[in-house]
Design an enzyme around this catalytic site. Structure first.
Site, PDB file in Angstrom:
ATOM      1  N   CYS A 194       0.234  -3.252  -4.189  1.00 42.04           N
ATOM      2  CA  CYS A 194       0.400  -2.430  -2.989  1.00 42.04           C
ATOM      3  C   CYS A 194       0.466  -3.402  -1.822  1.00 42.04           C
ATOM      4  O   CYS A 194       0.938  -4.527  -1.992  1.00 42.04           O
ATOM      5  CB  CYS A 194      -0.722  -1.407  -2.855  1.00 42.04           C
ATOM      6  SG  CYS A 194      -2.379  -2.125  -2.710  1.00 42.04           S
ATOM      7  N   ALA A 195      -0.002  -3.015  -0.663  1.00 44.85           N
ATOM      8  CA  ALA A 195       0.031  -3.929   0.482  1.00 44.85           C
ATOM      9  C   ALA A 195      -0.988  -5.057   0.323  1.00 44.85           C
ATOM     10  O   ALA A 195      -0.651  -6.223   0.488  1.00 44.85           O
ATOM     11  CB  ALA A 195      -0.210  -3.169   1.782  1.00 44.85           C
TER      12      ALA A 195
END
Length: 128
Positions: free
Chosen positions: A82-83
């Site tokens: 993800c981020a």
């Protein structure tokens, strides 16, 4: 929230088992063969994915992992990102709880990937 554990050490000492989230760093990640031996999954939202993602990644939002279990390989290693690593850790735990064994989290997510100035893919044109 239906419940929580305030003391995991006590929980473990009481005979309950705990699992850990296996992490890989960027150096380890760049040695993997995406598509051949590895299924790379970006668990961020559709818009985040379209703006930029790691080449070879498919997008399955973390909130829809349970509904998309059949889209995950049981034969390949699954790498989630993800981020920064939080959403992908949650997604990983859902896969593990559904019997997936060969799942790892990309430590630092796409943010760590970008720090190394590695190439990204973009799926939409962004107007300036």
């Amino acid at each position: 929230i239906s419940g929580y554990f305030s003391d995991l050490e006590l929980y473990s000492a009481s005979g309950h088992s705990l699992e850990t989230v296996e992490q890989i760093n960027i150096t380890e990640f760049t040695k993997l063969e995406i598509d051949k031996n590895v299924q790379l999954v970006d668990v961020r939202g559709f818009t985040e994915y379209n703006l930029e993602h790691i080449p070879g990644a498919e997008n399955i939002h973390a909130g829809y992992i349970s509904e998309n279990l059949l889209n995950f390989s049981r034969d390949k290693q699954i790498v989630l990102y993800c981020a920064g690593g939080d959403r992908s850790s949650i997604a990983l735990s859902i896969l593990k709880s559904n019997g997936y064994k060969n799942v790892v989290n990309l430590s630092g997510g796409i943010n760590a990937y970008k720090l190394e100035k590695l190439p990204l893919e973009v799926d939409i044109e962004v107007e300036a």
